[in-house]
Write a protein that holds these residues in place. Structure first.
Motif, PDB file in Angstrom:
ATOM      1  N   ARG A   1       0.727  -1.155  -0.019  1.00  0.00           N
ATOM      2  CA  ARG A   1       0.053   0.003  -0.005  1.00  0.00           C
ATOM      3  C   ARG A   1       0.936   1.104   0.153  1.00  0.00           C
ATOM      4  NH1 ARG A   1      -3.495  -3.409   2.973  1.00  0.00           N
ATOM      5  NH2 ARG A   1      -2.290  -3.072   4.828  1.00  0.00           N
TER       6      ARG A   1
ATOM      7  N   LEU B   1      -5.223  -6.792   0.515  1.00  0.00           N
ATOM      8  CA  LEU B   1      -5.384  -5.968  -0.711  1.00  0.00           C
ATOM      9  C   LEU B   1      -6.301  -6.464  -1.628  1.00  0.00           C
ATOM     10  CD1 LEU B   1      -1.290  -6.101  -1.160  1.00  0.00           C
ATOM     11  CD2 LEU B   1      -2.886  -4.132  -0.400  1.00  0.00           C
TER      12      LEU B   1
ATOM     13  N   HIS C   1      -5.620  -2.538  -5.946  1.00  0.00           N
ATOM     14  CA  HIS C   1      -4.281  -2.494  -5.700  1.00  0.00           C
ATOM     15  C   HIS C   1      -3.374  -3.259  -6.550  1.00  0.00           C
ATOM     16  CE1 HIS C   1      -6.003  -1.863  -1.505  1.00  0.00           C
ATOM     17  NE2 HIS C   1      -5.148  -0.876  -1.665  1.00  0.00           N
TER      18      HIS C   1
END
Length: 243
Positions: free
Chosen positions: A135, A229, A233
């Motif tokens: 991230r 995720l 992403h």
């Protein structure tokens, strides 16, 4: 680099759909505590903006903090070393030949490192940290970036493998990149007994994938349930790192 071990780029691999991983955006290395002024200038020349340091308190106490060029952001994601979960550093040079043989001989060192590699993909705390790494890597302006641990081979090794697998680079190319670490090890510095500790082996990577499958079911499930995720992403990662 003068004094940064295992410094290299992530890039040049091809994906299953024929795209290519961009070079010049992601770098990996061992710790930067001994970086020379020349090394720092090289990082400036590469345009590195962000450094992710996976080392923990014990690593910092033994090695020192990273040396970084002015203006580079450092993000600390302190992870336990899978091969040394206690975080305690031992002076192996102080052990006798008999003590070393008892602890690491007869294949014990190899088995220790193999089992340690599996913990990097199975432990919930570790998977959460790798999810945070992805991230933060995707944040606007983070790249070009570098990530490091102590030797740049275990925690850093899985971080690199994770990115390549998420980009759908074939496993053999991921293994080839993983094994490049061994080109940065001087065998004359270590006896045969310790070589499994300071190098990587394709069996370590194979065991990681086996443990990942046993723990999460598949890489896609690991991405979703372990790393927390989503498809967004993954698409962002592809847009950032693929030509």
């Amino acid at each position: 680099m003068d004094s940064i071990r295992n410094f290299r780029s992530l890039g040049g691999q091809t994906t299953v759909d024929g795209r290519r991983v961009r070079t010049g955006l992601v770098y990996r290395a061992g710790h930067l505590a001994e970086a020379t002024d020349s090394d720092l200038q090289a990082m400036v020349d590469l345009g590195i903006r962000t450094v992710f340091d996976f080392r923990n308190e014990g690593d910092h106490a033994a090695e020192g903090p990273n040396r970084l060029p002015e203006g580079v952001e450092q993000i600390s994601l302190p992870m336990a070393d899978s091969a040394n979960p206690s975080g305690l550093r031992e002076n192996f040079a102080a052990l006798s030949a008999e003590e070393l043989e008892e602890r690491f001989g007869n294949g014990k060192a190899f088995q220790w490192m193999k089992e340690a590699s599996g913990r990097s993909v199975s432990e919930p705390i570790r998977t959460a940290q790798f999810g945070e790494f992805v991230r933060r890597l995707l944040a606007p302006g983070a790249a070009p970036l570098l990530f490091n641990c102590s030797a740049g081979k275990d925690r850093t090794g899985w971080a690199a493998s994770l990115l390549l697998l998420a980009l759908e680079v074939p496993e053999q190319q991921v293994v080839d990149h993983y094994l490049e670490t061994n080109q940065h090890v001087n065998p004359s510095r270590y006896g045969d007994l310790m070589m499994p500790m300071v190098t990587v082996h394709e069996d370590y990577f194979a065991w990681q994938l086996e443990v990942l499958a046993d723990t999460w079911g598949s890489f896609d499930q690991y991405w979703a349930d372990g790393l927390s995720l989503d498809d967004g992403h993954r698409q962002a990662l592809r847009e950032l790192l693929l030509d």
